[in-house]
Design a protein around this motif. Structure first.
Motif, PDB file in Angstrom:
ATOM      1  N   ASP A 126      -6.858  12.650  -8.014  1.00 14.01           N
ATOM      2  CA  ASP A 126      -5.674  12.405  -8.872  1.00 14.01           C
ATOM      3  C   ASP A 126      -6.265  12.266 -10.368  1.00 14.01           C
ATOM      4  O   ASP A 126      -5.608  12.236 -11.316  1.00 14.01           O
ATOM      5  N   GLN A 127      -7.471  12.126 -10.577  1.00 13.82           N
ATOM      6  CA  GLN A 127      -7.968  12.269 -12.205  1.00 13.82           C
ATOM      7  C   GLN A 127      -8.666  13.507 -12.292  1.00 13.82           C
ATOM      8  O   GLN A 127      -9.866  13.580 -12.628  1.00 13.82           O
ATOM      9  N   ALA A 128      -7.905  14.576 -12.359  1.00 14.11           N
ATOM     10  CA  ALA A 128      -8.477  15.917 -12.241  1.00 14.11           C
ATOM     11  C   ALA A 128      -9.207  16.321 -13.496  1.00 14.11           C
ATOM     12  O   ALA A 128      -9.825  17.134 -13.541  1.00 14.11           O
ATOM     13  N   LYS A 129      -8.929  15.654 -14.749  1.00 12.32           N
ATOM     14  CA  LYS A 129      -9.709  15.721 -15.778  1.00 12.32           C
ATOM     15  C   LYS A 129     -11.130  15.522 -15.938  1.00 12.32           C
ATOM     16  O   LYS A 129     -12.095  16.138 -16.482  1.00 12.32           O
ATOM     17  N   VAL A 130     -11.236  14.301 -15.056  1.00 15.97           N
ATOM     18  CA  VAL A 130     -12.714  13.881 -14.783  1.00 15.97           C
ATOM     19  C   VAL A 130     -13.100  14.340 -13.620  1.00 15.97           C
ATOM     20  O   VAL A 130     -14.661  14.618 -13.765  1.00 15.97           O
ATOM     21  N   TYR A 131     -12.519  14.484 -12.652  1.00 14.35           N
ATOM     22  CA  TYR A 131     -13.000  15.001 -11.343  1.00 14.35           C
ATOM     23  C   TYR A 131     -12.260  16.507 -11.079  1.00 14.35           C
ATOM     24  O   TYR A 131     -11.499  16.355 -10.211  1.00 14.35           O
ATOM     25  N   PRO A 132     -12.933  17.549 -11.689  1.00 17.16           N
ATOM     26  CA  PRO A 132     -12.175  18.703 -11.470  1.00 17.16           C
ATOM     27  C   PRO A 132     -11.754  19.069  -9.780  1.00 17.16           C
ATOM     28  O   PRO A 132     -12.707  18.891  -8.942  1.00 17.16           O
ATOM     29  N   ASN A 153     -10.142   0.434  -4.434  1.00 14.05           N
ATOM     30  CA  ASN A 153     -10.560   1.321  -2.866  1.00 14.05           C
ATOM     31  C   ASN A 153     -10.499   2.872  -3.333  1.00 14.05           C
ATOM     32  O   ASN A 153     -10.014   3.402  -4.455  1.00 14.05           O
ATOM     33  N   ILE A 154     -10.840   3.746  -2.283  1.00  8.29           N
ATOM     34  CA  ILE A 154     -10.935   4.978  -2.460  1.00  8.29           C
ATOM     35  C   ILE A 154     -10.185   5.219  -1.384  1.00  8.29           C
ATOM     36  O   ILE A 154     -10.159   4.991  -0.208  1.00  8.29           O
ATOM     37  N   VAL A 155      -9.243   6.308  -1.514  1.00  7.97           N
ATOM     38  CA  VAL A 155      -8.116   6.672  -0.506  1.00  7.97           C
ATOM     39  C   VAL A 155      -8.159   8.373  -0.310  1.00  7.97           C
ATOM     40  O   VAL A 155      -8.428   8.893  -1.525  1.00  7.97           O
ATOM     41  N   ILE A 200      -8.862  18.269   1.008  1.00  8.58           N
ATOM     42  CA  ILE A 200      -8.874  16.760   1.087  1.00  8.58           C
ATOM     43  C   ILE A 200      -8.336  16.361  -0.431  1.00  8.58           C
ATOM     44  O   ILE A 200      -8.736  17.117  -1.363  1.00  8.58           O
ATOM     45  N   ALA A 201      -7.507  15.246  -0.508  1.00  8.23           N
ATOM     46  CA  ALA A 201      -6.965  14.774  -1.738  1.00  8.23           C
ATOM     47  C   ALA A 201      -7.713  13.204  -1.931  1.00  8.23           C
ATOM     48  O   ALA A 201      -7.249  12.731  -1.039  1.00  8.23           O
ATOM     49  N   VAL A 202      -8.211  13.225  -3.110  1.00  7.06           N
ATOM     50  CA  VAL A 202      -8.893  12.026  -3.182  1.00  7.06           C
ATOM     51  C   VAL A 202      -8.303  10.991  -4.432  1.00  7.06           C
ATOM     52  O   VAL A 202      -7.691  11.767  -5.509  1.00  7.06           O
ATOM     53  N   SER A 203      -8.037   9.597  -4.266  1.00  5.47           N
ATOM     54  CA  SER A 203      -7.494   8.920  -5.286  1.00  5.47           C
ATOM     55  C   SER A 203      -8.629   7.607  -5.385  1.00  5.47           C
ATOM     56  O   SER A 203      -8.703   7.059  -4.217  1.00  5.47           O
ATOM     57  N   GLY A 204      -8.968   7.260  -6.512  1.00 11.62           N
ATOM     58  CA  GLY A 204      -9.998   6.143  -6.582  1.00 11.62           C
ATOM     59  C   GLY A 204      -9.574   5.158  -7.669  1.00 11.62           C
ATOM     60  O   GLY A 204      -8.987   5.391  -8.467  1.00 11.62           O
ATOM     61  N   THR A 205      -9.588   3.674  -7.254  1.00 12.49           N
ATOM     62  CA  THR A 205      -9.388   2.790  -8.212  1.00 12.49           C
ATOM     63  C   THR A 205     -10.306   1.819  -8.435  1.00 12.49           C
ATOM     64  O   THR A 205     -10.301   1.043  -9.123  1.00 12.49           O
ATOM     65  N   VAL A 206     -11.547   2.239  -7.857  1.00 14.46           N
ATOM     66  CA  VAL A 206     -12.794   1.497  -8.011  1.00 14.46           C
ATOM     67  C   VAL A 206     -13.314   1.904  -9.247  1.00 14.46           C
ATOM     68  O   VAL A 206     -13.686   3.058  -9.408  1.00 14.46           O
ATOM     69  N   PRO A 207     -13.630   1.205 -10.443  1.00 13.57           N
ATOM     70  CA  PRO A 207     -14.213   1.559 -11.540  1.00 13.57           C
ATOM     71  C   PRO A 207     -15.531   2.324 -11.448  1.00 13.57           C
ATOM     72  O   PRO A 207     -16.475   1.533 -10.858  1.00 13.57           O
ATOM     73  N   PRO A 208     -15.470   3.442 -11.772  1.00 21.90           N
ATOM     74  CA  PRO A 208     -16.977   4.185 -11.509  1.00 21.90           C
ATOM     75  C   PRO A 208     -18.156   3.627 -12.438  1.00 21.90           C
ATOM     76  O   PRO A 208     -17.940   3.162 -13.469  1.00 21.90           O
ATOM     77  N   GLN A 268       0.779  -1.308  -0.126  1.00 28.57           N
ATOM     78  CA  GLN A 268      -0.148   0.028  -0.030  1.00 28.57           C
ATOM     79  C   GLN A 268       0.732   1.457  -0.074  1.00 28.57           C
ATOM     80  O   GLN A 268       0.458   2.682  -0.099  1.00 28.57           O
ATOM     81  N   TRP A 269       1.981   1.239   0.011  1.00 27.94           N
ATOM     82  CA  TRP A 269       2.942   2.334   0.477  1.00 27.94           C
ATOM     83  C   TRP A 269       2.930   3.261  -0.768  1.00 27.94           C
ATOM     84  O   TRP A 269       2.640   4.377  -0.542  1.00 27.94           O
ATOM     85  N   SER A 270       3.385   2.885  -2.086  1.00 28.84           N
ATOM     86  CA  SER A 270       3.567   3.643  -3.036  1.00 28.84           C
ATOM     87  C   SER A 270       2.131   4.295  -3.501  1.00 28.84           C
ATOM     88  O   SER A 270       2.055   5.539  -3.593  1.00 28.84           O
ATOM     89  N   ARG A 271       1.243   3.659  -3.063  1.00 27.53           N
ATOM     90  CA  ARG A 271      -0.361   4.518  -3.356  1.00 27.53           C
ATOM     91  C   ARG A 271      -0.501   5.472  -2.450  1.00 27.53           C
ATOM     92  O   ARG A 271      -0.755   6.794  -2.857  1.00 27.53           O
ATOM     93  N   LEU A 272      -0.092   5.474  -1.244  1.00 26.54           N
ATOM     94  CA  LEU A 272      -0.359   6.388  -0.056  1.00 26.54           C
ATOM     95  C   LEU A 272       0.650   7.545  -0.389  1.00 26.54           C
ATOM     96  O   LEU A 272       0.360   8.653  -0.269  1.00 26.54           O
ATOM     97  N   GLU A 273       1.928   7.074  -0.931  1.00 32.07           N
ATOM     98  CA  GLU A 273       2.860   8.138  -1.172  1.00 32.07           C
ATOM     99  C   GLU A 273       2.282   9.094  -2.206  1.00 32.07           C
ATOM    100  O   GLU A 273       2.535  10.172  -2.299  1.00 32.07           O
TER     101      GLU A 273
END
Ligand code: ADP
Ligand code: NG1
Ligand code: MG
Length: 440
Positions: A88-94, A68-70, A137-145, A17-22
């Motif tokens: 982290d997907q600023a183009k889709v989620y500004p 997950n969503i972090v 808050i900074a959001v990162s998601g890997t669950v396909p929406p 999980q380290w690199s994702r959190l970093e």
């Protein structure tokens, strides 16, 4: 087992999980010029059996997945805007700034921030006489929406947990599960609570049998040779922005109320199929007989529903429908309630469950049906659409000795010609743990 969500130490370098959190930390630092105070992680889920039954009051059997969503989050000083969000997907989620604590959530206007505001508002409502701290808050998601793996609830639950943690609000996992389920209703979803329950209550290595009102869970130990494979149909469906989901919720309610009226009980008190079953003290087979007796197949007009219940349209709108379902003019009742009642009896027969989702509930998609067929031809023991459907993911059951052959077949068959990374749309999944806080 702790009753509040787990609080974990920051993982060592080299931990998976380290690199994702970093990378979430780096996004947070670059946007806000400071370190986060905490991280929160919430899993998506796959449901193994029992689709579109939670909002009817019946139990489900999901497990948390690796996707997950972090959130990385910090309290900011007085005078800062109330809430700042980056993704982290600023183009889709500004990037979004919410200047003050007004909680009129509007999905069309607020976009993805509406899901975050749902969780924030949930905590604001229980803080009597105190206002929430300002947050970045900074959001990162890997669950396909929009894919039936519950990215929306992972986001709402992460927001609720983050807001609770930064405001020093202590709540049990059960309370958070119930609160998040009500909170997602702020954007108009009339869901039953499965996604938020598994998000908080999942344990590694187990699926969960979840019952509602109130939420109760039991571990479901999966057979040691069971392997679940998830495939994406490559069709997505945004449930809160479309009408099908809430229409099904309304159809099940109307069907239950008509049967209640025909059975001589106080139908206005009946909101879910389970309420009807409890009021009649009958088993599911007896309930199915009543469905056959009192409902006809095919379409009911709104006028016909009014006639069956002996009321006018305004009363129907008030008693039985929600703002988002009042405009619907036609309802399918018998088939919908047949799906809900027959699924329970069918237990773990995943393929039968898919056929019922496709035929009686009209909640599959041709691409999902093709993917189910592809899994079955590859030798899966069962395969079915998971989540709300109308696209999204299919979950298939197999055994370790057949896994490689099954994956190879589906890769060459269903995903032939797919130009993206097949590893992201076809993957094996093992049950993960639920929501947690990670110290920064
Ligand atoms: P599901 O829950 O099956 O994934 P929904 O339609 O309920 O599908 O929710 C999808 C919505 O959740 C997206 O349209 C988006 O607004 C929001 N969402 C999902 N993942 C993210 C993410 N990583 N960042 C921001 N918003 C997200
Ligand atoms: P997805 O497809 O993940 O949005 C929805 C509902 C669940 C459940 C399933 C169908 C919400 C938040 N989620 O999940 O409660 O009804 O559909 O079984 O409403
Ligand atoms: Mg959802």
């Amino acid at each position: 087992m702790s009753v509040t969500p787990e609080i974990l130490s920051y993982p060592d370098k080299g931990h998976q999980q380290w690199s994702r959190l970093e990378s979430v930390r780096a996004l947070f630092c670059s946007k806000y010029g400071r370190e986060p105070d905490i991280f929160v992680r919430v899993p998506g889920r796959v449901n193994l059996i029992g689709e579109h039954v939670d909002y009817c009051g019946y139990s489900v059997c999901p497990m948390a997945v690796e996707q997950n969503i972090v959130f990385a989050a910090a309290i900011t000083p007085e005078g800062s805007p109330f809430l700042k969000l980056v993704n982290d997907q600023a183009k889709v989620y500004p990037d979004t700034t919410v200047p003050d604590r007004k909680f009129e959530i509007d999905l069309k206007r607020d976009g993805w921030a509406a899901y975050v505001l749902c969780g924030v508002k949930g905590i604001a409502e229980i803080l009597v006489g105190k206002s929430l701290v300002n947050m970045e808050i900074a959001v990162s998601g890997t669950v396909p929406p929009g894919s039936g793996l519950s990215s929306s609830s992972a986001l709402v639950c992460a927001s609720l947990l983050t807001t609770a943690q930064l405001n020093n609000v202590k709540l049990t996992k059960f309370a958070m599960a119930e609160m998040s389920a009500s909170c997602e209703r702020f954007i108009g979803m009339e869901g039953g609570g499965m996604d938020q329950a598994i998000a908080f209550l999942a344990t590694r290595g187990c699926a969960k049998h979840i019952q509602f009102n109130p939420v109760r869970t039991e571990d479901v130990k999966l057979p040691s040779n069971a392997v679940f494979v998830i495939g994406h149909s490559l069709v997505t469906k945004r449930k809160a922005e479309t009408s099908e989901y809430n229409t099904r919720v309304a159809e099940c309610r109307l069907a239950s109320q008509i049967i209640a009226k025909e059975s001589g009980i106080d139908w206005e008190q009946i909101k879910k199929v389970k309420d009807l079953q409890d009021a009649l003290s009958c088993n599911l087979e007896e309930l199915l007989n009543l469905v056959d007796k009192h409902l006809h197949a095919g379409v009911y007009t709104k006028q016909e529903v009014c006639q069956c219940l002996g009321i006018g349209e305004n009363e129907l709108n008030e008693i039985s429908l929600s703002p988002s379902t009042r405009k619907i003019k036609e309802f399918v009742l018998k088939e919908r309630v047949t799906h809900v009642t027959s699924i329970e009896g069918l237990g773990v027969l995943m393929t039968a469950s898919h056929n019922s989702m496709a035929k009686d509930y009209d909640a599959s998609d041709p691409a999902c049906d093709r993917l189910v067929n592809s899994f079955m031809t590859a030798g899966a023991l069962g395969a079915r659409v998971t989540g709300a459907g109308w696209g999204g993911c299919v979950v298939a059951l197999t055994t370790p000795d057949r896994l490689n052959q099954l994956m190879d077949h589906v890769r060459l068959d269903f995903y032939a010609g797919y130009e993206g990374d097949v590893g992201k749309v076809l993957f094996q999944s093992e049950p993960q743990s639920g929501a947690c806080v990670i110290k920064a």
